[in-house]
Design a protein around this motif. Structure first.
Motif, short mmCIF file in Angstrom:
data_model
loop_
_atom_site.label_atom_id
_atom_site.label_comp_id
_atom_site.label_asym_id
_atom_site.label_seq_id
_atom_site.Cartn_x
_atom_site.Cartn_y
_atom_site.Cartn_z
N LEU A 1 7.85 12.26 1.72
CA LEU A 1 8.78 12.21 2.86
C LEU A 1 8.24 11.31 3.97
N PHE A 2 6.97 11.47 4.27
CA PHE A 2 6.36 10.70 5.35
C PHE A 2 6.08 9.27 4.91
N THR A 3 5.75 9.08 3.64
CA THR A 3 5.53 7.73 3.13
C THR A 3 6.81 6.91 3.20
N THR B 1 9.33 7.39 5.22
CA THR B 1 9.61 7.11 6.63
C THR B 1 8.84 5.88 7.11
N ALA B 2 7.56 5.83 6.77
CA ALA B 2 6.73 4.68 7.16
C ALA B 2 7.21 3.40 6.47
N LEU B 3 7.60 3.52 5.20
CA LEU B 3 8.09 2.37 4.46
C LEU B 3 9.35 1.79 5.09
N THR B 4 10.27 2.66 5.48
CA THR B 4 11.53 2.21 6.07
C THR B 4 11.27 1.43 7.36
N LEU C 1 3.56 5.78 -2.91
CA LEU C 1 4.79 6.48 -3.31
C LEU C 1 4.91 6.55 -4.82
N GLU C 2 4.57 5.48 -5.51
CA GLU C 2 4.63 5.47 -6.97
C GLU C 2 3.68 6.48 -7.60
N GLY C 3 2.48 6.57 -7.05
CA GLY C 3 1.47 7.42 -7.67
C GLY C 3 1.48 8.86 -7.20
N SER C 4 2.25 9.15 -6.17
CA SER C 4 2.22 10.49 -5.58
C SER C 4 2.92 11.52 -6.45
N ASP D 1 0.83 -1.21 0.00
CA ASP D 1 0.00 0.00 0.00
C ASP D 1 0.86 1.26 0.00
N LEU D 2 1.93 1.25 0.80
CA LEU D 2 2.83 2.40 0.86
C LEU D 2 3.61 2.57 -0.45
#
Length: 229
Positions: free
Chosen positions: A149-151, A153-156, A139-142, A134-135
């Motif tokens: 930046l926040f995506t 962070t959550a992905l990491t 990120l791909e579509g943003s 989902d993340l």
């Protein structure tokens, strides 16, 4: 071990916990990795159970006070959650007081640390893989760098947790996220660090996404279709 550090820890225990059963000094000062912001991690075995931060002789101190039952319960919780705070404190500890009990705590900590956390069932692995998917899709579509930046962070955070728990390895928080990945797979942690740097410095998210997909591939890749919870 720095004599000033050891003397400070001993004086702290003597002044505030003179009747404790055992005491261990642990953390970065024991590993020889202390920085200007390092504190002293001290585990106290007594009849109480609490955590407290304080200043003592110009040193910040984190004191973890436990009895036998609360310590065993926290070992159990850490095994389930995968973050070995008290487990590592015991495993890396140096005895300040209570030689026999202190050495027993160190042995138990080392055994639990070597054993690793409890294994995640397939349902939990799939759930985390779905969240990472989902993340990645976001990120791909943003088209909004400030959201990316926040995506990322959550992905990491979720990626490190997924990779490590899929291999029954301990996870971490903050700096321990990198350290835990490095302990498990130095090459992987170095590559991920490279792609994260390129993203934060050059906004190159395509390369980061491709690398995360490579990491997910051995576990089945992205997960969306037919996922249920």
């Amino acid at each position: 071990m720095n004599k000033i550090i050891m003397d400070t820890a001993l004086q702290f225990v003597q002044q505030y916990f003179p009747g404790c059963k055992a005491a261990l000094l642990s953390g970065s000062v024991v590993r020889g990795e202390q920085t200007s912001s390092s504190d002293l991690d001290i585990l106290i075995l007594s009849n109480d159970s609490f955590r407290k931060s304080c200043q003592f002789m110009d040193w910040p101190i984190e004191v973890f006070v436990h009895n036998e039952d609360s310590l065993s319960y926290n070992f159990f919780l850490e095994e389930q959650h995968g973050v070995p705070l008290l487990t590592r404190i015991c495993a890396e500890g140096i005895v300040l007081k209570g030689e026999e009990l202190g050495e027993a705590l160190i042995r138990e900590g080392k055994e639990l640390l070597n054993k690793g956390p409890s294994a995640w069932p397939k349902s939990q692995l799939d759930k985390m893989r779905y969240r990472i998917t989902d993340l990645l899709d976001d990120l791909e579509g943003s088209t909004l760098p400030e959201e990316d930046l926040f995506t990322v962070t959550a992905l990491t955070e979720k990626l490190h947790q997924f990779i490590l728990r899929a291999n029954q390895q301990w996870t971490g928080e903050g700096k321990w996220m990198y350290r835990s990945l490095k302990d498990f797979n130095p090459g992987m942690s170095k590559e991920l660090e490279k792609y994260l740097r390129e993203y934060y410095q050059l906004s190159k998210k395509k390369e980061l996404i491709q690398y995360i997909d490579e990491l997910l591939e051995p576990y089945g890749g992205r997960l969306f279709d037919n996922f249920s919870q």
